[in-house]
Scaffold this active site. Structure first.
Site, short mmCIF file in Angstrom:
data_model
loop_
_atom_site.label_atom_id
_atom_site.label_comp_id
_atom_site.label_asym_id
_atom_site.label_seq_id
_atom_site.Cartn_x
_atom_site.Cartn_y
_atom_site.Cartn_z
N LYS A 1 4.39 0.64 -5.26
CA LYS A 1 3.57 1.57 -6.05
C LYS A 1 4.46 2.63 -6.69
O LYS A 1 4.27 3.01 -7.84
CB LYS A 1 2.50 2.21 -5.15
CG LYS A 1 1.42 1.22 -4.73
CD LYS A 1 0.50 1.72 -3.64
CE LYS A 1 -0.41 0.58 -3.15
NZ LYS A 1 -1.27 0.93 -2.03
N GLN B 1 -2.54 5.32 2.19
CA GLN B 1 -2.20 3.92 2.45
C GLN B 1 -2.87 3.46 3.75
O GLN B 1 -2.78 4.13 4.77
CB GLN B 1 -0.67 3.77 2.54
CG GLN B 1 -0.19 2.33 2.66
CD GLN B 1 -0.56 1.46 1.46
OE1 GLN B 1 -0.61 1.91 0.33
NE2 GLN B 1 -0.85 0.20 1.71
N ASP C 1 -8.26 4.71 -5.33
CA ASP C 1 -8.53 3.42 -4.68
C ASP C 1 -9.98 2.98 -4.87
O ASP C 1 -10.32 1.82 -4.65
CB ASP C 1 -8.29 3.54 -3.16
CG ASP C 1 -6.93 3.04 -2.74
OD1 ASP C 1 -6.45 2.05 -3.32
OD2 ASP C 1 -6.35 3.62 -1.79
#
Ligand code: GUN
Length: 288
Positions: free
Chosen positions: A51, A95, A118
């Site tokens: 990322k 994460q 997300d």
């Protein structure tokens, strides 16, 4: 059989975003994503690094907050609250997975839904399920973009999703339904799964079981989207589908690696840029 090339489309998208970011910067907006990593899970570190590289390419500034494996819920909540009120941060990504002592749903609830790149916050999940504008989770969004790119229309088709996770299975089912597919979701308790997979015009597999789908379980001409990222006995990356066995029976198939994976990251970049542009989540109903 046509191989669905995720790298190619992801590169196209990132290239467009790169131009958009440089225009935003000329207008004084510097898109920034902050990633929170708790603990030292090997795979998570690798994903976070991917990322980071994408952010660098697109021109998105990246903040990184690393907490030890013993970090408490309270500590994590404090970090998120601070990022929520930091106007220089447009996207917040936690994460997953989090260590077991932390309640992931409690944590996700704290994120400002407009910074939730997300698309995991209940507000965004709710918007997705009723067809309103909101943040769409990256992997499912990437799958829809791949289907669109290859002119695969799902309207009225039998789309079978294997896996009912909050990250892939449930949101991809909602997106397919939005496009008027006939959606069947299978999971670990599903009986006689091959009877269902054999009916699939489009088969989306997201379980984390290498070799779960074999050639005898699919019908000729099926479109296969393999979301799995596993390691085989030779320590090579592989999906949930027996690629060699299925590839000549399928009309389209995604490879692993190089299929869905790169699209997840491209969609994350897109969500960050949208958040930075302040595209308001008015919650307007867009889909039936
Ligand atoms: N871990 C595995 N997939 C994901 C994802 O899409 N987002 C986050 N934040 N963590 C993950």
């Amino acid at each position: 059989m046509i191989l669905i090339d995720g790298n190619e489309l992801a590169d196209e998208i990132k290239e467009k975003l790169r131009i958009e970011v440089s225009e935003l910067k000329q207008n004084g907006i510097h898109p920034k994503l902050t990633v929170i990593l708790v603990g030292d899970d090997f795979a998570s570190k690798k994903y976070v690094n991917n990322k980071k590289m994408a952010c660098e390419y697109v021109g998105i500034e990246q903040g990184m907050i690393e907490l030890g494996v013993n970090a408490t819920e309270e500590e994590l909540i404090m970090v998120i609250r601070k990022l929520n009120s930091d106007e220089s941060v447009h996207g917040i990504l936690i994460q997953l997975p989090l260590p077991k002592h932390i309640d992931v749903y409690k944590i996700i609830n704290i994120i400002n839904p407009n910074k939730d790149v997300d698309g995991f916050h209940p507000e965004n999940v709710g918007k997705l399920s009723i067809g309103c504008e909101g943040v769409i989770p990256c992997t499912p969004n990437g799958i829809m973009k791949l289907l669109e790119k290859y002119d695969i229309d799902v309207r009225g088709k039998n789309c079978v999703v294997i896996g009912k996770s909050d990250i892939v299975g449930k949101p991809i089912s909602m997106l397919l339904l939005r496009e008027s597919a006939t959606v069947t979701v299978c999971h670990i308790e599903t009986r006689d799964i091959s009877n269902i997979t054999k009916q699939a015009d489009v088969l989306i597999v997201a379980t984390g079981n290498p070799g779960l789908i074999t050639a005898d379980m699919i019908k000729p001409g099926v479109v296969i989207i393999d979301v799995g990222i596993n390691r085989n006995e030779y320590d090579e990356v592989c999906g949930d589908v027996d690629f060699e066995g299925c590839k000549n029976k399928a009309s389209y198939i995604t490879p692993v690696p190089g299929g869905v994976g790169p699209m997840t990251i491209a969609m994350l970049m897109e969500n960050c840029v949208k958040a930075a542009r302040g595209l308001e989540n008015k919650g307007e109903k867009k889909y039936v």
